[in-house]
Enzyme design. Structure first.
Site, short mmCIF file in Angstrom:
data_model
loop_
_atom_site.label_atom_id
_atom_site.label_comp_id
_atom_site.label_asym_id
_atom_site.label_seq_id
_atom_site.Cartn_x
_atom_site.Cartn_y
_atom_site.Cartn_z
N LEU A 178 0.84 -1.20 0.00
CA LEU A 178 0.00 0.00 0.00
C LEU A 178 0.87 1.25 0.00
O LEU A 178 0.47 2.29 -0.52
CB LEU A 178 -0.92 0.00 1.22
CG LEU A 178 -2.07 -1.00 1.21
CD1 LEU A 178 -2.80 -1.00 2.55
CD2 LEU A 178 -3.05 -0.68 0.09
N GLY A 179 2.04 1.12 0.60
CA GLY A 179 2.96 2.25 0.62
C GLY A 179 4.23 1.88 1.34
O GLY A 179 4.30 0.83 1.98
N THR A 219 -3.15 5.32 4.38
CA THR A 219 -1.85 4.80 3.95
C THR A 219 -0.83 5.93 3.96
O THR A 219 0.28 5.77 4.49
CB THR A 219 -1.96 4.20 2.53
OG1 THR A 219 -2.74 3.00 2.60
CG2 THR A 219 -0.59 3.88 1.96
N HIS A 222 0.07 7.03 7.51
CA HIS A 222 0.99 6.06 8.11
C HIS A 222 2.40 6.24 7.57
O HIS A 222 3.37 6.29 8.34
CB HIS A 222 0.43 4.66 7.79
CG HIS A 222 1.28 3.50 8.20
ND1 HIS A 222 0.98 2.70 9.28
CD2 HIS A 222 2.40 2.96 7.65
CE1 HIS A 222 1.89 1.74 9.39
NE2 HIS A 222 2.76 1.87 8.40
N GLU A 223 2.53 6.35 6.26
CA GLU A 223 3.87 6.46 5.67
C GLU A 223 4.53 7.80 6.02
O GLU A 223 5.75 7.85 6.22
CB GLU A 223 3.82 6.25 4.15
CG GLU A 223 3.27 4.90 3.71
CD GLU A 223 4.01 3.69 4.28
OE1 GLU A 223 5.20 3.84 4.65
OE2 GLU A 223 3.39 2.61 4.38
N ASP A 248 8.72 0.51 19.68
CA ASP A 248 8.50 1.70 18.85
C ASP A 248 9.09 2.97 19.45
O ASP A 248 8.88 4.06 18.94
CB ASP A 248 7.00 1.88 18.53
CG ASP A 248 6.18 2.27 19.74
OD1 ASP A 248 6.72 2.30 20.87
OD2 ASP A 248 4.97 2.53 19.57
N THR A 253 2.36 4.51 23.80
CA THR A 253 1.68 3.49 22.99
C THR A 253 1.99 2.15 23.63
O THR A 253 3.16 1.83 23.86
CB THR A 253 2.19 3.47 21.53
OG1 THR A 253 3.61 3.27 21.56
CG2 THR A 253 1.89 4.77 20.82
N ASP A 284 -8.51 1.80 7.53
CA ASP A 284 -8.37 3.26 7.49
C ASP A 284 -9.31 3.98 8.46
O ASP A 284 -8.90 4.93 9.13
CB ASP A 284 -8.63 3.78 6.07
CG ASP A 284 -7.38 3.68 5.19
OD1 ASP A 284 -6.42 3.00 5.59
OD2 ASP A 284 -7.40 4.29 4.10
ZN LIG Z 1 4.53 0.98 7.98
#
Ligand SMILES: [Zn+2]
Length: 451
Positions: A178-179, A219, A222-223, A248, A253, A284
């Site tokens: 997706l990316g 997407t 996120h990227e 992370d 989180t 999404d």
């Molecule tokens: Zn990613």
């Protein structure tokens, strides 16, 4: 395999890249049917890459309050639409504009949008209006080249706009994902031609052609998160308690054993998984937040790793920089101003719309910006930093129309304040909300740099 080849070529500076990074689980039944990976970003884990300082947002995170969002930073974006020679893979201007809207809704946590529950990073995006040659542009370029459409041919070496000064987003087949981004800022060559975000062309915008559940523009959210230094929420699985230096690199989180697909709750490491975080793999419409510490890490990234990229938004007259909560009418009170920023003109008029009728309030001003929930979020968002001044002096009332009009004498400001040439002041309206009484609410906020 094509993905690895292109990524290796992109990371020109590294023997260390030869170590095999861990590619997270990419499969869900839906993605398998689509023949896609969720995200092709390959992240080296701790110890596999170790640049010198600035380490506040490298292999570990320093969540110091020095990185708390306190002014709006705006990133100019250029979209390169890479179509096949027969025109496959076009992204319309409308979808590009919607994608910019989604980025802003998500990164600014704008009230009334899917991004509302998140933390306002005070990072926003705009299509570039000036190209590297100084010419006017709409920030959207299109090319017909089947090799490039297939994510090959190192197109970025031919067409990138200076990656120090622009966020380059390319749309094409995205190597079957997706990316992806080729590297996190501390793991690659920031400013090289390869420094970029790549997105599957059909997943760009709202109601994008790919269809649900990846058609709402997240997407790219996120990227761009990766591009600003974010790891996946599930990096290194449940990890250890050293949450600023493992996993992370973020402590607010929760740890997560594996990517989460779909919508809903999960608990893989003994606490609720961060399934609504943009850096997970959820659908999404089920991703709706960055956290405060993610915001600080991204702003640290802009300061140390991408120092030429963002501009401080709002130079000049009257720029809205902070949004607030919906009120009992289901609307956000909106503050606007007319007149001139030239103090000697003394003709400013402030208006507040979308107020409940016959409620009182004050127009406030401050030279400092803020962005914190007011009284725990029950009373809007405080967009001013201390000290603030009751600009309107007396109480104002929204009357039968639910509006305020206020024309100050700028030569006679309360508490001895003055609008010096070149000084920037910030303004916001605070008001009672009768339905929510005894709580209150606030308008959005704007800033004026006086001349
Ligand atoms: Zn990613």
């Amino acid at each position: 395999m094509r993905l690895l080849a292109s990524l290796t070529a992109a990371a020109a500076c590294s023997a260390a890249f030869a170590q095999t990074p861990t590619l997270p689980q990419q499969t869900s039944p839906l993605l398998a049917r689509l023949g896609l990976q969720r995200c092709g970003t390959q992240v080296l884990d701790q110890g596999q890459w170790n640049f010198a300082p600035p380490g506040d947002c490298g292999n570990s995170t320093n969540p110091t309050a020095a990185y708390e969002p306190n002014q709006v930073l705006e990133i100019p974006v250029v979209f390169h639409i890479l179509r096949s020679s027969s025109g496959q893979g076009n992204v319309t201007d409308a979808n590009v504009n919607e994608q910019i809207d989604v980025l802003n809704e998500d990164f600014r946590a704008i009230a009334g949008t899917n991004g509302q529950p998140g933390y306002d990073t005070m990072i926003q995006f705009k299509l570039a209006t000036v190209d590297p040659g100084g010419n006017a542009t709409n920030g959207i370029n299109r090319y017909n080249n089947t090799t490039w459409y297939n994510d090959g041919g190192n197109y970025f070496n031919s067409i990138a706009w200076d990656p120090n000064n622009y966020l380059n987003i390319y749309t094409n087949q995205a190597s079957g994902a997706l990316g992806y981004v080729p590297f996190l800022p501390h793991q690659g060559s920031v400013g090289s031609n390869a420094d970029r975000v790549v997105a599957l062309w059909s997943a760009v915008g709202k109601n994008a052609p790919i269809g649900p559940p990846y058609n709402q523009g997240r997407t790219v959210t996120h990227e761009v998160g990766h591009y600003l230094g974010m790891y996946h929420t599930f990096q290194s699985g449940c990890g250890s308690s050293a949450c600023y230096s493992t996993g992370d690199r973020i402590c607010d989180t929760n740890p997560e054993a594996n990517p989460f697909f779909g919508c809903g709750n999960n608990s893989s490491c003994g606490s609720p998984d961060p399934t609504t975080n943009y850096m997970d793999y959820s659908d999404d419409l089920c991703m709706n937040r960055f956290t405060q510490e993610q915001a600080r890490r991204m702003r640290c990234t802009l300061q140390w790793w991408r120092p030429q990229l963002a501009e401080v938004a709002g130079g000049g007259f009257s720029t809205t920089y902070c949004t607030s909560n919906l009120n009992s009418l289901g609307q956000m009170a909106q503050l606007t101003v007319t007149g001139s920023p030239v103090v000697s003109d003394n003709d400013l008029n402030f208006s507040v719309a979308n107020l409940p009728t016959s409620v009182f309030g004050y127009l406030l001003m401050s030279q400092a910006q803020g962005n914190v929930p007011f009284f725990g979020g029950s009373s809007g968002v405080l967009c001013l930093g201390a000290p603030f001044i009751r600009f309107s002096g007396n109480v104002l009332n929204s009357g039968a129309n639910g509006e305020i009009d206020f024309s100050p004498d700028v030569n006679s400001l309360p508490q001895g304040a003055s609008f010096a040439t070149g000084s920037t002041w910030n303004f916001q309206y605070w008001y009672r909300d009768v339905v929510l009484f005894p709580t209150s609410n606030t308008s959005d906020a704007l800033e004026i740099t006086f001349q």
